[in-house]
Design an enzyme around this catalytic site. Structure first.
Site, mmCIF file in Angstrom:
data_model
loop_
_atom_site.group_PDB
_atom_site.id
_atom_site.type_symbol
_atom_site.label_atom_id
_atom_site.label_comp_id
_atom_site.label_asym_id
_atom_site.label_seq_id
_atom_site.Cartn_x
_atom_site.Cartn_y
_atom_site.Cartn_z
ATOM 1 C CD GLU A 118 76.079 38.884 29.838
ATOM 2 O OE1 GLU A 118 75.337 38.637 30.783
ATOM 3 O OE2 GLU A 118 75.674 39.007 28.682
ATOM 4 C CB CYS A 132 80.803 32.072 23.671
ATOM 5 S SG CYS A 132 80.113 33.350 22.681
ATOM 6 C CB CYS A 139 78.175 45.878 19.313
ATOM 7 S SG CYS A 139 78.720 45.418 17.657
ATOM 8 C CB CYS A 143 72.814 43.196 13.780
ATOM 9 S SG CYS A 143 74.478 43.338 13.084
ATOM 10 C CB CYS A 146 72.229 41.423 17.593
ATOM 11 S SG CYS A 146 73.544 41.156 18.799
ATOM 12 C CD GLU A 195 82.785 42.517 13.804
ATOM 13 O OE1 GLU A 195 81.676 42.044 13.577
ATOM 14 O OE2 GLU A 195 83.843 41.896 13.545
ATOM 15 C CB SER A 226 81.877 35.102 14.793
ATOM 16 O OG SER A 226 80.675 35.474 14.161
ATOM 17 C CB SER A 248 77.167 37.354 11.431
ATOM 18 O OG SER A 248 77.723 36.853 12.604
ATOM 19 C CG LEU A 249 75.442 35.403 4.573
ATOM 20 C CD1 LEU A 249 76.455 36.394 4.016
ATOM 21 C CD2 LEU A 249 75.491 34.114 3.754
ATOM 22 C CG HIS A 250 72.526 36.755 10.149
ATOM 23 N ND1 HIS A 250 72.621 35.472 10.638
ATOM 24 C CD2 HIS A 250 73.319 37.511 10.971
ATOM 25 C CE1 HIS A 250 73.418 35.456 11.701
ATOM 26 N NE2 HIS A 250 73.850 36.668 11.914
ATOM 27 C CB CYS A 368 73.487 33.125 19.421
ATOM 28 S SG CYS A 368 74.703 31.936 19.061
HETATM 29 N N1 SAH Z 1 79.851 40.676 16.146
HETATM 30 C C1 SAH Z 1 80.240 39.410 15.697
HETATM 31 C C2 SAH Z 1 80.401 38.446 16.836
HETATM 32 C C3 SAH Z 1 79.111 38.159 17.597
HETATM 33 S S1 SAH Z 1 78.716 36.536 17.234
HETATM 34 C C4 SAH Z 1 79.261 38.890 14.676
HETATM 35 O O1 SAH Z 1 78.229 39.483 14.513
HETATM 36 O O2 SAH Z 1 79.596 37.915 14.015
HETATM 37 C C5 SAH Z 1 77.112 36.362 17.739
HETATM 38 C C6 SAH Z 1 76.346 35.563 16.707
HETATM 39 O O3 SAH Z 1 74.974 35.460 17.115
HETATM 40 C C7 SAH Z 1 76.312 36.292 15.376
HETATM 41 O O4 SAH Z 1 76.272 35.386 14.317
HETATM 42 C C8 SAH Z 1 75.012 37.016 15.456
HETATM 43 O O5 SAH Z 1 74.565 37.430 14.221
HETATM 44 C C9 SAH Z 1 74.121 35.997 16.115
HETATM 45 N N2 SAH Z 1 72.959 36.578 16.767
HETATM 46 C C10 SAH Z 1 72.782 37.855 17.155
HETATM 47 N N3 SAH Z 1 71.572 38.001 17.721
HETATM 48 C C11 SAH Z 1 70.969 36.796 17.688
HETATM 49 C C12 SAH Z 1 69.716 36.301 18.174
HETATM 50 N N4 SAH Z 1 68.896 37.089 18.816
HETATM 51 N N5 SAH Z 1 69.446 35.007 17.976
HETATM 52 C C13 SAH Z 1 70.333 34.183 17.377
HETATM 53 N N6 SAH Z 1 71.541 34.580 16.931
HETATM 54 C C14 SAH Z 1 71.846 35.878 17.079
HETATM 55 FE FE1 SF4 Z 2 77.359 43.615 16.957
HETATM 56 FE FE2 SF4 Z 2 77.562 41.088 16.024
HETATM 57 FE FE3 SF4 Z 2 75.399 41.861 17.439
HETATM 58 FE FE4 SF4 Z 2 75.758 42.779 14.963
HETATM 59 S S1 SF4 Z 2 75.414 40.622 15.558
HETATM 60 S S2 SF4 Z 2 75.176 44.008 16.746
HETATM 61 S S3 SF4 Z 2 77.976 42.981 14.894
HETATM 62 S S4 SF4 Z 2 77.492 41.740 18.184
#
Ligand code: SAH
Ligand code: SF4
Length: 395
Positions: A118, A132, A139, A143, A146, A195, A226, A248-250, A368
């Protein structure tokens, strides 16, 4: 779209039931300069002319988006015929194209049998827009918030498959030639499936075509990669691509971050922050973006904001607060609007821009963390069998 299959390898021969042999032409679209040169050499273009011919073909494909060799008007007819006999300019199939009420466009693209990815185009109010793109199908990381993380890794995308995502969006938006003013597709963010730093080499190769002024012409400063924090790859990726970095810190403490992002156990915050401080070209005008998804009752309290501010000390950066986007089966809930606002106010007051990201394309499940294709990991032998059956069916 012609019926020729888009494949990565040199043409091979498929036996049909009538025992005749069918040549499969390959598409040149998505290939880098060196790959195009290799293909031209293979079909017998004089070696001393290959560089010049590559330049011409590259220019027509990426500056003009041509779909037929006849459009390559500065190439003599006999040579155009030769190219036509050996190659196509096909794009992969768009399995699904959805347009959100807010103008966001989502494409589900079938790269090869069983491999669907996608990409999402997000127009901005200021007439710019970001595509994007995905770097992997699925992946390896898991996480917990996600949706992509629930899909096992099928495979890394090739550089061509990353470039093709941009071509498809530009086709759909009608934004050829590349030099056209007022293009809406101005930025690329590697925030789709996967990733990118587990596929750094192909991301780097794809960017060589995407950023080349004779290619897709998107400046390197308009590219953001990212990562969830693959520490050893952060510096090399910056050197190779000159892209902007997003992390992606969170969570701002190891305990919580390891719970919601298992990669943190391997590369804890101290190492991650050091890699950020060392990021090539980091300055006040080239700041890092930290992404922080707002999860109700998990990471959204004032003391979390204080921890975050402390962690970011001395790093030129901004913090994007992302309202959590729900997906089927998740237990997480998005923080309340007031909680997000006061978190943002605290971070802002400490001197870091802290915009709250507007959720886009939620009605088409393109926001996202919502991306997930139905591609499942299949045995390579099954994929090969399916590809062969498809070629025979199309022949
Ligand atoms: N794998 C990489 C690239 C994916 S970016 C990474 O993790 O950075 C996708 C972004 O959306 C990341 O910052 C991820 O943490 C965030 N994300 C994942 N699931 C989400 C959700 N359900 N709601 C909002 N943001 C989310
Ligand atoms: Fe993979 Fe990024 Fe989703 Fe984490 S946030 S599962 S690294 S796509």
């Amino acid at each position: 779209m012609s019926s020729t299959t888009l494949i990565n390898t040199a043409p091979d021969a498929v036996q049909t039931s009538a025992a005749e042999t069918v040549e499969t032409k390959i598409s040149l679209v998505g290939l880098g300069r060196d790959e195009i040169s290799a293909e031209l050499l293979r079909i017998g273009i004089e070696p001393k002319k290959v560089k010049m011919r590559t330049k011409q073909v590259f220019h027509w494909i990426y500056n003009y988006g041509v779909t037929s060799f006849d459009q390559m008007t500065n190439i003599a007819k006999p040579l155009r015929g030769k190219l036509e006999d050996a190659f196509t300019l096909d794009r992969p199939e768009i399995v699904e194209r959805l347009i959100s009420v807010d103008g966001t466009r989502k494409y589900l693209i079938r790269m090869s049998p069983g491999v669907e990815v996608e990409s999402v185009f997000i127009p901005d109010v200021s007439k710019t827009g970001a595509l994007c793109v995905s770097s992997q199908v699925g992946c390896t990381l898991t996480c917990t918030f996600c949706h992509t993380g629930t899909q096992r890794l099928v495979r890394n995308l090739t550089a061509r498959e990353i470039v093709l995502q941009v071509i498809i969006a530009r086709d759909d938006l009608g934004e050829w030639p590349t030099t056209q003013e007022n293009r809406r597709l101005t930025n690329i963010v590697f925030m789709g499936m996967g990733e990118p730093l587990y596929n750094t080499e192909k991301v780097g190769d794809a960017l060589d075509t995407i950023c080349d002024p004779e290619g897709l012409g998107i400046g390197r400063r308009r590219i953001t990669v990212s990562t969830s924090g693959v520490v050893p790859e952060i510096g090399p990726m910056g050197e190779r691509t000159k892209a902007q970095l997003a992390i992606s810190l969170h969570a701002a403490n190891d305990e919580l971050r390891s719970q919601i992002m298992p990669i943190n156990k391997k590369y804890p915050l101290k190492e991650l922050m050091q890699a950020c401080r060392d990021y090539p070209g980091l300055s006040n005008s080239r700041r890092i973006t930290f992404e922080y998804v707002m999860l109700k009752g998990i990471n959204d309290q004032p003391w979390h904001a204080k921890q975050l501010i402390k962690l970011l000390k001395g790093i030129p950066c901004k913090v994007n607060l992302i309202p959590f986007n729900p997906w089927p089966g998740t237990d997480y809930v998005c923080s309340d609007a007031e909680t997000i606002k006061s978190f943002s106010d605290m971070v802002n007051a400490a001197g870091y821009a802290s915009p709250i990201r507007k959720t886009r394309g939620q009605d088409i499940f393109a926001a996202c963390g919502q991306l997930k294709s139905d591609s499942e990991k299949k045995r390579a032998s099954t994929l090969r069998k399916e590809a062969k059956a498809e070629k025979v069916a199309k022949a």
